[in-house]
Design an enzyme around this catalytic site. Structure first.
Site, PDB file in Angstrom:
ATOM      1  N   GLU A  60      39.905  34.764  50.581  1.00 50.98           N
ATOM      2  CA  GLU A  60      40.391  33.408  50.888  1.00 50.98           C
ATOM      3  C   GLU A  60      41.170  33.353  52.194  1.00 50.98           C
ATOM      4  O   GLU A  60      41.006  32.435  52.986  1.00 50.98           O
ATOM      5  CB  GLU A  60      41.254  32.876  49.736  1.00 50.98           C
ATOM      6  N   HIS A 129      44.434  29.831  36.178  1.00 55.55           N
ATOM      7  CA  HIS A 129      43.311  28.986  36.589  1.00 55.55           C
ATOM      8  C   HIS A 129      43.519  27.524  36.249  1.00 55.55           C
ATOM      9  O   HIS A 129      42.589  26.731  36.319  1.00 55.55           O
ATOM     10  CB  HIS A 129      42.015  29.465  35.926  1.00 55.55           C
TER      11      HIS A 129
END
Lengths: 330, 342
Positions: A60, A129
């Site tokens: 990322e 998450h």
């Protein structure tokens, strides 16, 4: 008008902007051959080719930074984060690079980039998450932040974000990707920085952004059955924030319930509540109510995870409290 | 260009002398509190910036670096005046007094900063190279970083991306042997950073960073390969004479160590090469030294005499177009005297 899912509305925005401007490129994990982890980029690889739709390694920080550099010299990258949870690995590139480059260069460089992906609680995903991270981005000058709640806004805001000369973070909602709504057939933009009045009412303002906006509408319907006429505001844009529409609503109602699915401290909701409580002080007939998630990491168990988040019941109770109506205990 | 070319020798020397003189002056002005904050001087490392810059084509190439950026900015052709004014925090500085020492930028000269986060410029540079490849400009991007930065994930992620996407990127690790106060040997798994290229299927090269001609030759090789889609990693082994920043008491190393390296000074090495090649000229050297002194003095005068940024400028350069600010910060400010020192 056509019925489009939130997912397909985002896809349409990407498709239209890629067709319009060859500076637009898509980067991210699984965006190309897999059609996107949530299928937002479906079909775009076939249409625009591997030079413009690029599968990245799971890095990322690296691919977000790469997008920033490409934007500095004229491309308009759309960086997909598989979720905003993973974007925390790229925080430096957003906060220290994308947001600061125009400023630190004395206006010589700008960074026309879009960072997008699902944000906020989903289901059965536990703590890493299922987080609402809006305030991480909304805190930072130099970027803009939008959070569409409906397919038409998802399409129109994403198109505006891609055309914007500055970095824009788009907070999508995993639970909304399949949600269908009316989207105009002709091309349209939704300007960044304008809230929407979803329902005009006289008694209490209900305000939120993203997925909980749908809870506001349900809460408003329940309140209507009890004779309470709620005014429902969808902020759509968190930075800049449309205080004009917000305060006009509070002027109509004199009461406000702010709803934010993130944790309470240092949240966008807390800031909005503060603005209403100070700027709108003379308009208010009651303290501003605030419904956030519980101040705990998200649990896996479904009953627990639902109990953590704002709900219609909690919003209705907060509205009644603001109206000095009976508030159920417990 | 042929490396024995006299013009090249003198150009390299002029660049390096200007960096040295400019940095000495910056250090002096820092001591006089004309410059504040973090100020990282480049003394000792001049051969790296000058050698690489001489191999670049600034009409299509780009350069990015970390916070020790004055030398790279000068090598890119930025005017000493605009750099010094930036160090002073003046409105005439290259970044309008908003960036300071660590954030020099020049869009015209393809100088993309000046970055204060160790290693953060490396993925950004990969993105610039990505755009060059996408637009088929034929240009390459050079990114400088230190021995401290090479252990950051940002470096490793960017190298992988550069290789898989065949980006025209030349990564130059300036190993000045001290990551702030930590010897590179204490924190590195390898004793030659160029071998890290192997992990990414790239060519790596260790070069004597005190020898500007060797740096130039390595940069020419690397740029040629990068333009063909083969990114390269160069370790330029060098040494910094000054502290990490101006506030560093340097207790981690001995004076003898520094003096030993000064015997291999990059400017002396070049001068020795020039003499060997029969290209030396005392008068010309003195004229170059004087020119560097004069340019630096002019830069100081310019910075001293420039206006501080007006307060209202703090609301500029945040967004394009009509600015917006999250309330309640948007207190209207008129053109009041600046709060900046000097």
């Amino acid at each position: 008008m056509s019925q489009l899912s939130y997912r397909d509305a985002l896809n349409r925005a990407l498709d239209e902007e890629m067709a319009r401007d060859d500076a637009v490129v898509l980067l991210g994990e699984e965006v190309a051959e897999y059609d996107g982890a949530y299928k937002v980029t479906r079909g775009l690889l076939g249409k625009y080719g591997a030079e413009r739709v690029l599968d990245t390694p799971i890095t990322e920080l690296g691919f977000t930074g790469l997008g920033v550099g490409a934007a500095m010299v004229g491309l308009k990258p759309v960086v997909e984060w598989m979720t905003h949870n993973f974007a925390l690995l790229a925080l430096d590139q957003v906060v220290n690079e994308a947001a600061k480059t125009r400023h630190m260069s004395g206006g010589q460089f700008n960074v026309p980039i879009v960072f997008r992906g699902p944000n906020g609680p989903a289901e059965y995903l536990s703590s890493q998450h299922s987080q609402a991270l809006a305030s991480y981005w909304a805190h930072v000058p130099g970027i803009k932040v939008v959070a569409p709640a409906f397919p038409a806004d998802a399409c129109g805001l994403l198109k505006s974000a891609i055309r914007d000369p500055d970095p824009v973070v788009v907070l999508e909602a995993e639970m909304l990707y399949g949600f269908k709504g009316e989207v105009p057939d002709e091309e349209f933009l939704v300007p960044i920085g304008q809230a929407a009045v979803l329902k005009s009412g006289r008694d209490v303002t209900l305000v939120s952004f993203g997925k909980p906006v749908h809870l506001l509408l349900q809460a408003a319907a329940e309140l209507a059955q009890e004779g309470v006429d709620a005014d429902v505001i969808d902020l759509r844009s968190l930075r800049p924030l449309d205080e004009t529409t917000l305060m006009a609503s509070v002027a109509r109602t004199g009461r406000a319930v702010v709803v934010d699915e993130s944790w309470p401290a240092a949240s966008v909701g807390a800031y909005v509540a503060h603005r209403i409580a100070t700027e709108g002080f003379d308009l208010l007939d009651a303290p501003v109510e605030f419904v956030s998630s519980e101040d705990v990491p998200m649990p896996y168990n479904h009953a627990l995870e639902l109990a953590v988040q704002p709900s219609v019941r909690k919003i209705v109770a907060a509205a009644k409290k603001a109206l000095y109506l009976e508030v159920p205990h417990g | 260009m042929n490396p024995s070319d006299a013009d090249l020798f003198w150009k390299l020397r002029a660049d390096m002398v200007l960096m040295r003189v400019f940095e000495e002056k910056a250090g002096q002005m820092y001591g006089l509190r004309k410059i504040g904050g973090f100020c990282h001087l480049y003394n000792g490392q001049e051969a790296v910036a000058a050698g690489v810059a001489s191999a670049m084509d600034y009409s299509k190439d780009y350069v990015l670096t970390g916070y020790r950026d004055h030398g790279h900015a000068l090598a890119a052709g930025m005017e000493p005046k605009t750099i010094m004014a930036e160090l002073y925090g003046k409105i005439t500085g290259c970044s309008r007094g908003k960036g300071g020492s660590m954030h020099l930028f020049d869009a015209q000269r393809h100088f993309l900063g000046g970055n204060g986060i160790v290693g953060a410029q490396i993925p950004v540079a990969a993105g610039v190279a990505f755009a060059q490849k996408y637009r088929k400009t034929g240009g390459a991007t050079v990114v400088f970083f230190g021995d401290g930065a090479i252990h950051q994930g940002a470096f490793h992620e960017a190298m992988n991306l550069a290789k898989i996407w065949k980006l025209p990127l030349v990564s130059v690790c300036e190993n000045n042997q001290w990551g702030m106060g930590t010897s590179w040997k204490r924190v590195s798994s390898v004793d030659d950073f160029s071998v890290m290229a192997t992990s990414y299927g790239m060519r790596g090269e260790l070069v004597d960073g005190m020898d500007v001609l060797e740096v130039r030759a390595a940069a020419l090789r690397a740029l040629a390969e990068a333009r063909e889609g083969r990114p390269v990693l160069i370790e330029a082994r060098t040494y910094r004479y000054k502290g990490h920043s101006m506030s560093d008491p340097q207790k981690y190393r001995t004076r003898d160590e520094v003096e030993e390296y000064k015997k291999q000074d990059p400017i002396l090495i070049l001068e020795h090469r020039m003499k060997e090649a029969g290209r030396w000229d005392d008068a010309k050297a003195e004229a170059q030294d004087r020119a560097a002194e004069e340019a630096t003095k002019e830069a100081v005068d310019f910075a001293e005499n420039s206006a501080a940024p007006a307060l209202h400028t703090l609301y500029e350069d945040v967004y394009a177009g009509e600015p917006f600010f999250m309330a309640p910060s948007a207190t209207p400010l008129n053109k009041e005297p600046s709060p900046c020192r000097s």
